[in-house]
Design a protein around this motif. Structure first.
Motif, PDB file in Angstrom:
ATOM      1  N   ALA A 228       1.038  -2.681 -16.364  1.00 34.19           N
ATOM      2  CA  ALA A 228       2.292  -3.278 -15.888  1.00 34.19           C
ATOM      3  C   ALA A 228       2.070  -4.589 -15.149  1.00 34.19           C
ATOM      4  O   ALA A 228       3.037  -5.248 -14.771  1.00 34.19           O
ATOM      5  CB  ALA A 228       3.006  -2.290 -14.966  1.00 34.19           C
ATOM      6  N   GLU A 229       0.795  -4.941 -14.928  1.00 35.36           N
ATOM      7  CA  GLU A 229       0.418  -6.157 -14.195  1.00 35.36           C
ATOM      8  C   GLU A 229       1.021  -6.172 -12.792  1.00 35.36           C
ATOM      9  O   GLU A 229       1.600  -7.149 -12.333  1.00 35.36           O
ATOM     10  CB  GLU A 229       0.840  -7.408 -14.982  1.00 35.36           C
ATOM     11  N   ILE A 230       0.861  -5.032 -12.108  1.00 39.34           N
ATOM     12  CA  ILE A 230       1.361  -4.855 -10.737  1.00 39.34           C
ATOM     13  C   ILE A 230       0.214  -4.371  -9.865  1.00 39.34           C
ATOM     14  O   ILE A 230      -0.540  -3.472 -10.248  1.00 39.34           O
ATOM     15  CB  ILE A 230       2.518  -3.836 -10.705  1.00 39.34           C
ATOM     16  N   LYS A 231       0.072  -4.960  -8.683  1.00 37.02           N
ATOM     17  CA  LYS A 231      -1.033  -4.600  -7.790  1.00 37.02           C
ATOM     18  C   LYS A 231      -0.788  -3.271  -7.095  1.00 37.02           C
ATOM     19  O   LYS A 231      -1.662  -2.412  -7.034  1.00 37.02           O
ATOM     20  CB  LYS A 231      -1.238  -5.697  -6.746  1.00 37.02           C
ATOM     21  N   ASP A 232       0.406  -3.077  -6.510  1.00 34.31           N
ATOM     22  CA  ASP A 232       0.769  -1.845  -5.814  1.00 34.31           C
ATOM     23  C   ASP A 232       2.011  -1.248  -6.459  1.00 34.31           C
ATOM     24  O   ASP A 232       2.900  -1.978  -6.915  1.00 34.31           O
ATOM     25  CB  ASP A 232       1.035  -2.113  -4.337  1.00 34.31           C
ATOM     26  N   SER A 233       2.087   0.089  -6.442  1.00 33.77           N
ATOM     27  CA  SER A 233       3.237   0.750  -7.058  1.00 33.77           C
ATOM     28  C   SER A 233       4.526   0.452  -6.299  1.00 33.77           C
ATOM     29  O   SER A 233       5.614   0.505  -6.871  1.00 33.77           O
ATOM     30  CB  SER A 233       3.001   2.259  -7.136  1.00 33.77           C
ATOM     31  N   SER A 234       4.419   0.164  -4.998  1.00 29.03           N
ATOM     32  CA  SER A 234       5.560  -0.282  -4.192  1.00 29.03           C
ATOM     33  C   SER A 234       5.008  -0.751  -2.850  1.00 29.03           C
ATOM     34  O   SER A 234       3.797  -0.814  -2.648  1.00 29.03           O
ATOM     35  CB  SER A 234       6.584   0.839  -3.997  1.00 29.03           C
ATOM     36  N   HIS A 235       5.905  -1.062  -1.921  1.00 28.47           N
ATOM     37  CA  HIS A 235       5.497  -1.452  -0.568  1.00 28.47           C
ATOM     38  C   HIS A 235       6.047  -0.453   0.447  1.00 28.47           C
ATOM     39  O   HIS A 235       6.349  -0.813   1.582  1.00 28.47           O
ATOM     40  CB  HIS A 235       6.001  -2.860  -0.255  1.00 28.47           C
ATOM     41  N   LEU A 236       6.140   0.797   0.036  1.00 24.02           N
ATOM     42  CA  LEU A 236       6.733   1.835   0.872  1.00 24.02           C
ATOM     43  C   LEU A 236       5.941   2.069   2.155  1.00 24.02           C
ATOM     44  O   LEU A 236       6.514   2.247   3.230  1.00 24.02           O
ATOM     45  CB  LEU A 236       6.832   3.143   0.075  1.00 24.02           C
ATOM     46  N   ILE A 237       4.605   2.071   2.047  1.00 25.63           N
ATOM     47  CA  ILE A 237       3.749   2.382   3.193  1.00 25.63           C
ATOM     48  C   ILE A 237       3.019   1.104   3.609  1.00 25.63           C
ATOM     49  O   ILE A 237       2.175   0.606   2.857  1.00 25.63           O
ATOM     50  CB  ILE A 237       2.725   3.474   2.839  1.00 25.63           C
TER      51      ILE A 237
END
Length: 265
Positions: A228-237
């Motif tokens: 997906a060319e994404i570093k983190d799955s989200s910025h939740l934590i």
């Protein structure tokens, strides 16, 4: 600093839940974690251009999680019914046939990925006795947390040989070995000091297995993120990324621990 603060908050919270939560609340906790992970997973799928339906996936996840625990229907039947529902959902969507099929495959993988890998934490915690289950879950967390810490420190300090440069360019063989040995060593120490009911030989064997499969689980999530060319799955934590970034190592380790305990007890 954000990483340290998040850890200081989340680690005691996780330990308190493992020790004191009743079975229904523990199931809800696992469900909430799975919901966050699945939501982030669907975000990865959308980044890949796949038009998934998160509502269907989240509903199916909760239905399976609760039904597994109730034990009224055979697992194979429950999985088959969810798969049928997924096909029916794909049949009537307003998109091209190709988009429907891609969404179908992505949703089924996500549902099974999280419910099959997270659900075993519940029987591990309660089906082998309250005290024994609590100790094994705590040991699981110790192995994963210690392994991650040792791998990170060793990788940054003297890591030179890349483990999987395409999937995770910062992971090294030196870090992987240090994480594996560190997890085993800390688990043995924790068992000696705090978990006397657990047999030491099996603690060492389990720690080795969990260390190996936790690293494989980490690489599995890296596979999805790199696609997906994404570093983190989200910025939740803060400082850690998303829920999936924190749970990836546990996802492969939990069913391995459950399978081992089924043979042991």
């Amino acid at each position: 600093m954000a990483r340290i603060i998040s850890a200081l908050v989340l680690i005691p919270l996780a330990i308190l839940i493992v020790i004191y939560a009743s079975p229904p609340f523990f199931l809800i906790g696992i469900g909430l974690i799975g919901t966050a992970c699945l939501y982030e997973y669907f975000g990865l799928m959308r980044a890949l251009g796949i038009r998934v339906q998160p509502l269907f996936g989240l509903l199916a996840f909760w239905v399976l999680l609760i039904a597994f625990r109730q034990g009224r229907f055979p697992t194979v039947i429950l999985l088959a019914l969810v798969l049928i529902a997924a096909f029916l959902s794909a049949l009537w969507r307003k998109s091209t046939v190709r988009e429907r099929v891609l969404a179908l495959m992505a949703e089924v993988l996500g549902i099974f990925y999280f419910v099959l890998f997270l659900y075993p934490a519940i029987p591990v915690r309660y089906d082998f006795g309250d005290s024994i289950g609590r100790q094994w879950i705590l040991l699981l967390l110790v192995v994963i947390w210690a392994g991650d810490t040792f791998a990170l420190l060793a990788g940054k300090t003297f890591g030179k040989h890349l483990l999987a440069p395409v999937l995770s360019p910062k992971k090294t063989y030196e870090g992987a070995v240090a994480g594996l040995l560190g997890g085993i060593g800390i688990a043995a120490a924790v068992r000696y000091l705090f978990l006397p009911e657990l047999p030491m030989l099996h603690v060492i064997i389990v720690s080795l297995l969990l260390g190996v499969f936790s690293q494989l689980g980490d690489l599995a999530e890296s596979l999805l993120k790199r696609a997906a060319e994404i570093k983190d799955s989200s910025h939740l934590i803060p400082g850690h990324g998303g829920a999936l970034d924190r749970m990836d190592s546990l996802l492969f380790a939990i069913p391995v621990l459950y399978f081992y305990l089924l043979q042991l007890y």
